[in-house]
Design an enzyme around this catalytic site. Structure first.
Site, PDB file in Angstrom:
ATOM      1  N   LYS A 256     -15.098  -4.362  -6.042  1.00 43.33           N
ATOM      2  CA  LYS A 256     -14.633  -4.396  -4.647  1.00 43.33           C
ATOM      3  C   LYS A 256     -14.827  -3.037  -3.969  1.00 43.33           C
ATOM      4  CE  LYS A 256     -10.620  -5.934  -6.111  1.00 43.33           C
ATOM      5  NZ  LYS A 256     -10.941  -6.304  -7.492  1.00 43.33           N
ATOM      6  N   THR A 257     -14.476  -1.959  -4.676  1.00 40.52           N
ATOM      7  CA  THR A 257     -14.645  -0.623  -4.095  1.00 40.52           C
ATOM      8  C   THR A 257     -16.126  -0.286  -3.953  1.00 40.52           C
ATOM      9  OG1 THR A 257     -12.545   0.112  -5.054  1.00 40.52           O
ATOM     10  CG2 THR A 257     -14.099   1.821  -4.387  1.00 40.52           C
ATOM     11  N   GLU A 465     -12.858 -25.134 -29.301  1.00 40.72           N
ATOM     12  CA  GLU A 465     -13.625 -25.126 -28.060  1.00 40.72           C
ATOM     13  C   GLU A 465     -14.389 -26.430 -27.882  1.00 40.72           C
ATOM     14  OE1 GLU A 465     -12.960 -22.943 -25.933  1.00 40.72           O
ATOM     15  OE2 GLU A 465     -11.839 -21.695 -27.338  1.00 40.72           O
TER      16      GLU A 465
END
Length: 649
Positions: A256-257, A465
């Site tokens: 994000k930054t 899984e």
């Protein structure tokens, strides 16, 4: 209020003496000479003439930044009997308030004294009466080449270079600190140039532009590129972009930054970053915190055009969740932030792009997220395999040139750009330590480290899984990937595509819980006993059912409780309802696994061999079984449904 006569040490008079570039700097030094020169450049000849003739006048002076205010107030000295000045930079919440000092302004003007107020944000800090009755508003700017050349002529020796640096991004004290007593003009210019360059790099960064971030989601990329085009149009004369605020949200490490910095670089904007944690650093009370925020805001406004970025904005609380005592404590800071972000009719936000980032958008005060403050929400989530491969390529540089990195990236579904950067660094380090060129095996080794679990433990993970996979397929969901690559506390992970219903029903809740319980059910059916590997699934299922009964009205009561899961230990009726649902849905999962045991074992075997399978791999595997005369698979690959990640702890 401070009278101008109380400010000593300025040998020049702003109003009585002519502009003379040959005047030497007196005892006041470079600081006062700089302020005087910039104030002289901002004042019109008519205004200076009116004051020189003795007219009583009210003047508002807007400083380039908070650090200019005191020096500009000193530069405005004329005569203590005729002129009063005040400097307000917001450093005192009590004294630098528009409601304070209005009686003094009115009294001084009535007695025939001119009043000059100096502030980097006049409306916020100067007396409101002075703003209302001001005869002139003066905007002082950082020194241009003409002012800088004049200052060098007065305060430095030797020939002044023809080319002078742009010092508009420097603070007042940074400019003054580049001068030395008796120093050569050439040396001063070299220092100013170096500091301006470092400041420019710090503000714009030397990182990537938007075109260098192919992993960024499409809607985020469209917004960034559109903003860059509108900023370019503004430089050609168009209005400042209206869509110039955004909140970037997503898991930690998704970039994000970095995206905010890339937007600033692509738009050609200065980058001013801050955060609530920074405002609280080295402070002793709330006044200091508010002042720290205001300084960051003032720095952004002074650096325009700029992108002002507030990281971890969820450090500001939601007012609706505060009690009266905490609200009274937080209110001054929250009010200051909301007021600043709101802008005003005088286009205070023109030249500013305002962005913020958070991992928890649900924790923000709704007042922050509205048009006029931060109006657009942009999700920055983990990249897909192609995007993750692009991140790896960027950080590997010239290493592994020509190697397709997408298969390696597929081994880490949901990984963030931050994780990919670390893997690239680790792979390069492995090769460097071995004294050879990096190989694909180095990268695979750090993305999917060798599995040191026992064969029995690996089989438990694979069966678990595989059970989730069969449940997803039976529910008509699309499998994105399944893996038994151990990461942290998780021994495996299965991801299904699709979106969670915006308004889930009781049937949706039951289906989701059954999917979560399918891994444990597969262990019981195929291996004969369940392990502790389903602990995360059980925790999520229990909370989901408790919320359904206690908060969402999907059980036998419509009574709402804010956190029903926390009351399971003492609410016997709720606990009984959740236990009954878990037993019922576990039986449903067991029935499915018994019917499709062959598919579970087939997928589990492939996972043991390959450790990672895509949805297409599983579809092809089951399709071959049908063609070869094996059990008919009811696997579906329809889109839609819940997006659920099942993890085998």
């Amino acid at each position: 209020m401070s009278k101008l006569s109380q400010i000593k040490g300025n040998d020049d008079d702003l109003f009585d003496r002519p502009d003379d570039d040959d005047d030497a700097v007196g005892s006041a030094g470079v600081a006062d000479a700089l302020a005087l020169a910039c104030l002289r450049a901002a004042l019109s000849a008519d205004l200076r003439g009116r004051i020189r003739c003795g007219d009583t006048i009210a003047v508002v002076v807007q400083a380039p930044g908070a650090d200019w205010c005191d020096a500009l107030a000193r530069a405005a000295r004329k005569d203590a009997a005729q002129t009063v000045s005040l400097a307000r930079d917001g450093s005192s919440r009590r004294d630098h308030d528009p409601a304070r000092g209005n009686d003094c302004v009115a009294g001084d003007l009535a007695r025939g004294r001119s009043v000059i107020g100096v502030s980097q944000d006049p409306k916020r800090f100067l007396p409101s009466t002075l703003i209302a009755v001001a005869d002139a508003h003066v905007h002082v700017r950082a020194p241009d080449a003409k002012v800088l050349r004049s200052l060098l002529r007065k305060s430095a020796s030797g020939r002044i270079p023809d080319a002078l640096p742009d010092v508009s991004t420097l603070g007042f004290h940074e400019i003054v600190a580049c001068f030395r007593s008796g120093g050569a003009a050439r040396d001063v210019v070299d220092r100013l140039t170096a500091v301006a360059k470092r400041t420019a790099i710090a503000r714009t960064g030397d990182g990537p532009s938007l075109q260098d971030l192919p992993w960024v989601p499409a809607d985020a990329m469209r917004w960034g590129l559109s903003l860059a085009a509108e900023v370019a149009a503004h430089r050609a004369g168009a209005a400042w972009p209206k869509d110039s605020t955004a909140l970037f949200h997503g898991p930690p490490g998704t970039g994000k930054t970095l995206f905010a910095r890339a937007v600033a670089k692509s738009c050609g904007l200065n980058f001013i970053d801050t955060s609530p944690s920074e405002w609280f650093r080295n402070t002793t009370g709330l006044n200091d915190v508010v002042t720290a925020f205001m300084r960051s805001w003032d720095a952004a406004r002074a650096a325009r055009p700029a992108l002002y970025f507030i990281d971890e904005i969820d450090g500001l609380p939601d007012r609706s969740k505060l009690d009266a005592d905490r609200l009274s404590w937080w209110a001054p800071l929250l009010d200051a932030v909301l007021l600043a972000l709101s802008g005003g009719a005088d286009s205070e936000r023109d030249g500013l792009v305002i962005c913020a980032a958070t991992n928890h958008p649900d924790k923000l005060d709704p007042a922050l997220l509205r048009p006029g403050r931060i109006g657009r929400l942009i999700e920055i989530g983990p990249p897909d395999a192609a995007g993750l491969a692009a991140v790896l390529r960027h950080h590997l540089g010239t290493a592994l040139a020509g190697v397709d990195l997408v298969p390696a990236a597929r081994l880490a579904p949901g990984a963030t750009p931050a994780q990919a950067a670390q893997w690239a660094d680790d792979a390069l380090r492995l090769a460097r330590d071995a004294g050879r060129a990096p190989t694909l095996d180095d990268l695979l080794r750090v993305i999917a480290p060798p599995d040191h679990r026992s064969p029995a433990d690996r089989r438990v993970a694979a069966v678990h899984e595989a059970g989730h996979c069969v449940a997803y397929l039976d529910a008509g969901l699309t499998i994105a990937s399944t893996s038994i690559v151990a990461r942290g506390d998780a021994g495996g992970e299965t991801r299904a595509a699709g979106r969670r219903p915006e308004f889930p029903t009781r049937a949706d809740l039951d289906a989701g819980v059954a999917l979560l319980l399918a891994g444990r059910a597969a262990e019981e059916v195929v291996l004969g006993a369940a392990s502790t590997g389903a602990v995360v699934d059980l925790a999520v299922a229990t909370r989901a059912l408790a919320d359904g009964h206690g908060s969402h009205g999907l059980g036998d009561t419509l009574r709402h409780r804010p956190d029903p899961a926390a009351s399971l230990s003492f609410d016997h009726a709720l606990r009984a309802a959740v236990d009954a649902d878990l037993a019922r849905l576990h039986a449903r999962a067991l029935d499915l696994i018994r019917r499709r045991r062959a598919d579970v074992e087939l997928i589990a075997g492939a996972l043991l061999d390959r450790r990672f399978l895509t949805g297409d791999d599983i579809a092809a595997l089951l399709e071959r079984t049908v063609r070869n005369g094996g059990p008919k698979s009811r696997a579906k690959n329809a889109k839609g449904g819940l997006r659920i990640r099942a993890r085998n702890a």
